[in-house]
Design an enzyme around this catalytic site. Structure first.
Site, PDB file in Angstrom:
ATOM      1  N   GLY A 142       0.794  -1.220   0.000  1.00 26.56           N
ATOM      2  CA  GLY A 142       0.000   0.000   0.000  1.00 26.56           C
ATOM      3  C   GLY A 142       0.829   1.273   0.000  1.00 26.56           C
ATOM      4  O   GLY A 142       0.533   2.226  -0.721  1.00 26.56           O
ATOM      5  N   ASP A 180      10.465  -7.243  -1.620  1.00 26.07           N
ATOM      6  CA  ASP A 180       9.172  -7.785  -1.185  1.00 26.07           C
ATOM      7  C   ASP A 180       9.184  -9.285  -1.457  1.00 26.07           C
ATOM      8  O   ASP A 180       9.671  -9.707  -2.514  1.00 26.07           O
ATOM      9  CB  ASP A 180       8.007  -7.127  -1.940  1.00 26.07           C
ATOM     10  CG  ASP A 180       6.691  -7.240  -1.184  1.00 26.07           C
ATOM     11  OD1 ASP A 180       6.089  -6.197  -0.878  1.00 26.07           O
ATOM     12  OD2 ASP A 180       6.269  -8.382  -0.882  1.00 26.07           O
ATOM     13  N   SER A 196      -7.142  -9.162  -3.008  1.00 27.23           N
ATOM     14  CA  SER A 196      -7.504  -8.234  -1.922  1.00 27.23           C
ATOM     15  C   SER A 196      -6.492  -7.103  -1.762  1.00 27.23           C
ATOM     16  O   SER A 196      -6.730  -6.152  -1.015  1.00 27.23           O
ATOM     17  CB  SER A 196      -7.641  -8.988  -0.598  1.00 27.23           C
ATOM     18  OG  SER A 196      -6.385  -9.530  -0.218  1.00 27.23           O
ATOM     19  N   ASN A 197      -5.351  -7.190  -2.432  1.00 27.48           N
ATOM     20  CA  ASN A 197      -4.362  -6.096  -2.393  1.00 27.48           C
ATOM     21  C   ASN A 197      -4.766  -4.939  -3.301  1.00 27.48           C
ATOM     22  O   ASN A 197      -4.333  -3.802  -3.111  1.00 27.48           O
ATOM     23  CB  ASN A 197      -2.983  -6.566  -2.886  1.00 27.48           C
ATOM     24  CG  ASN A 197      -2.357  -7.679  -2.082  1.00 27.48           C
ATOM     25  OD1 ASN A 197      -1.589  -8.461  -2.616  1.00 27.48           O
ATOM     26  ND2 ASN A 197      -2.680  -7.770  -0.804  1.00 27.48           N
ATOM     27  N   ASP A 205       5.117  -3.582   6.405  1.00 29.27           N
ATOM     28  CA  ASP A 205       3.836  -3.740   7.083  1.00 29.27           C
ATOM     29  C   ASP A 205       3.990  -4.434   8.424  1.00 29.27           C
ATOM     30  O   ASP A 205       3.041  -4.991   8.941  1.00 29.27           O
ATOM     31  CB  ASP A 205       2.877  -4.541   6.197  1.00 29.27           C
ATOM     32  CG  ASP A 205       3.373  -5.963   5.955  1.00 29.27           C
ATOM     33  OD1 ASP A 205       4.532  -6.261   6.329  1.00 29.27           O
ATOM     34  OD2 ASP A 205       2.608  -6.765   5.388  1.00 29.27           O
ATOM     35  N   CYS A 221      15.521   8.943  16.419  1.00 38.33           N
ATOM     36  CA  CYS A 221      15.262   7.785  15.569  1.00 38.33           C
ATOM     37  C   CYS A 221      13.894   7.207  15.967  1.00 38.33           C
ATOM     38  O   CYS A 221      13.237   7.701  16.883  1.00 38.33           O
ATOM     39  CB  CYS A 221      16.373   6.744  15.685  1.00 38.33           C
ATOM     40  SG  CYS A 221      16.286   5.674  17.139  1.00 38.33           S
ATOM     41  N   CYS A 263      13.614   6.273  19.521  1.00 34.91           N
ATOM     42  CA  CYS A 263      13.481   7.395  20.464  1.00 34.91           C
ATOM     43  C   CYS A 263      12.000   7.659  20.742  1.00 34.91           C
ATOM     44  O   CYS A 263      11.628   8.089  21.827  1.00 34.91           O
ATOM     45  CB  CYS A 263      14.099   8.666  19.890  1.00 34.91           C
ATOM     46  SG  CYS A 263      15.891   8.654  19.723  1.00 34.91           S
ATOM     47  N   CYS A 275      -3.928  -5.199   8.980  1.00 35.43           N
ATOM     48  CA  CYS A 275      -4.919  -4.767   7.985  1.00 35.43           C
ATOM     49  C   CYS A 275      -5.979  -5.827   7.715  1.00 35.43           C
ATOM     50  O   CYS A 275      -7.149  -5.514   7.523  1.00 35.43           O
ATOM     51  CB  CYS A 275      -4.241  -4.498   6.652  1.00 35.43           C
ATOM     52  SG  CYS A 275      -3.638  -2.836   6.463  1.00 35.43           S
TER      53      CYS A 275
HETATM   54 ZN    ZN Z   1      16.971   6.739  19.009  1.00 37.70          ZN
END
Ligand code: ZN
Length: 287
Positions: free
Chosen positions: A43, A64, A71-72, A132, A187, A190, A204
């Site tokens: 997506g 991937d 269904s995608n 995902d 990041c 964090c 999903c």
């Molecule tokens: Zn961090």
């Protein structure tokens, strides 16, 4: 920068970029010399791949390990009805080839892991996380922090999305710096130090997702990556953009580096992606 070498066809194709002062022929050449690794051709990855290819990013890597399911197609718009059953990387690569012959596509029909992340990421200027699941998200974050690689983050859930950008520019890699400085960027850890336990966050397939939602979020990710490659504009660095499709609101909240962050903090526990057991099953959203 190397000498300009846009040919007449390219000057035509990219004319709406070239005529803008902020991009110009030099900026377009920078895009053509740029490379982006898109992790996930679902997506979020679909619109990102489409716009990055149209913009003339010279090299796209697509990771991937799934095949296209019917269904995608409600949201994964780089794939078409005839692609059902094909590997997503092949379907996406065919789309790019038909759209823009300037773009070289490398396909990796594999799942990103601690064992292969280094060799895949090192080939590219920027990583766009269109995955995902939390395992991939944390793996990419940790690897990109440790190697100083810029990373675009996007995630979606039902009618909501979030986007941010981590340049991971800490004046040297986190692994060899002396703790955080005042201006160091945050990041992903964090903000969210640990992944939720597998099974505690629905994906999903169980909760559904508004089909157009990942289009919006993936396009914002692509925008940030193009800006990064151009070196223009204000990135979503240190800011988390939250989009609510139902309320049609966009809000940004400032996010700070956390000195106790387990990967980029003053005393990091994670010094290698081999230190962490990344669990890939706890999908949240980007499906
Ligand atoms: Zn961090």
């Amino acid at each position: 920068m190397s000498e300009l070498r846009l040919d007449a066809t390219q000057l035509d194709r990219y004319s709406r970029h070239v005529i803008m002062d902020e991009i110009g022929p030099e900026g377009q050449q920078r895009l053509l010399e740029g490379s982006v690794l898109v992790v996930g051709a679902g997506g979020l990855g679909s619109p990102a791949i489409q716009y990055l290819a149209a913009a003339g990013i010279g090299r796209l890597g697509i990771v991937d390990d799934d095949v296209v399911e019917r269904s995608n197609l409600q949201r994964q718009i780089v794939h078409a009805d005839d692609d059902v059953g094909r590997p997503k990387v092949d379907s996406a690569a065919d789309y790019v080839a038909a759209l823009n012959p300037d773009v070289d596509v490398d396909t990796y029909e594999t799942r990103l892991s601690a064992a292969n992340v280094a060799e895949l990421v090192e080939e590219y200027d920027v990583v766009l996380d269109a995955s995902d699941n939390f395992g991939t998200r944390y793996l990419l974050n940790d690897h990109c922090v440790l190697t100083g690689t810029p990373l675009s983050h996007g995630a979606i859930y039902r009618f909501e999305g979030q986007v941010t950008m981590f340049t991971n520019d800490r004046g040297g890699n986190a692994a060899d710096s002396e703790g955080q400085g005042a201006d160091d960027p945050p990041c992903y850890r964090c903000i969210f130090p640990e992944a939720p336990q597998p099974g505690t966050v629905p994906d999903c397939a169980t909760t559904g997702v508004l089909g157009v939602l990942p289009g919006t979020v993936g396009c914002i990710q692509a925008t940030e990556v193009v800006k990064y490659l151009l070196g223009k504009g204000d990135l979503l660095e240190g800011r988390l953009l939250m989009y609510d499709a139902m309320g049609m609101t966009f809000d940004t909240v400032d996010v700070l580096a956390n000195p106790e962050c387990p990967v980029c903090g003053d005393e990091p526990e994670i010094e290698s992606v081999e230190d962490v057991a990344y669990k890939g099953s706890c999908s949240i959203s980007a499906d």
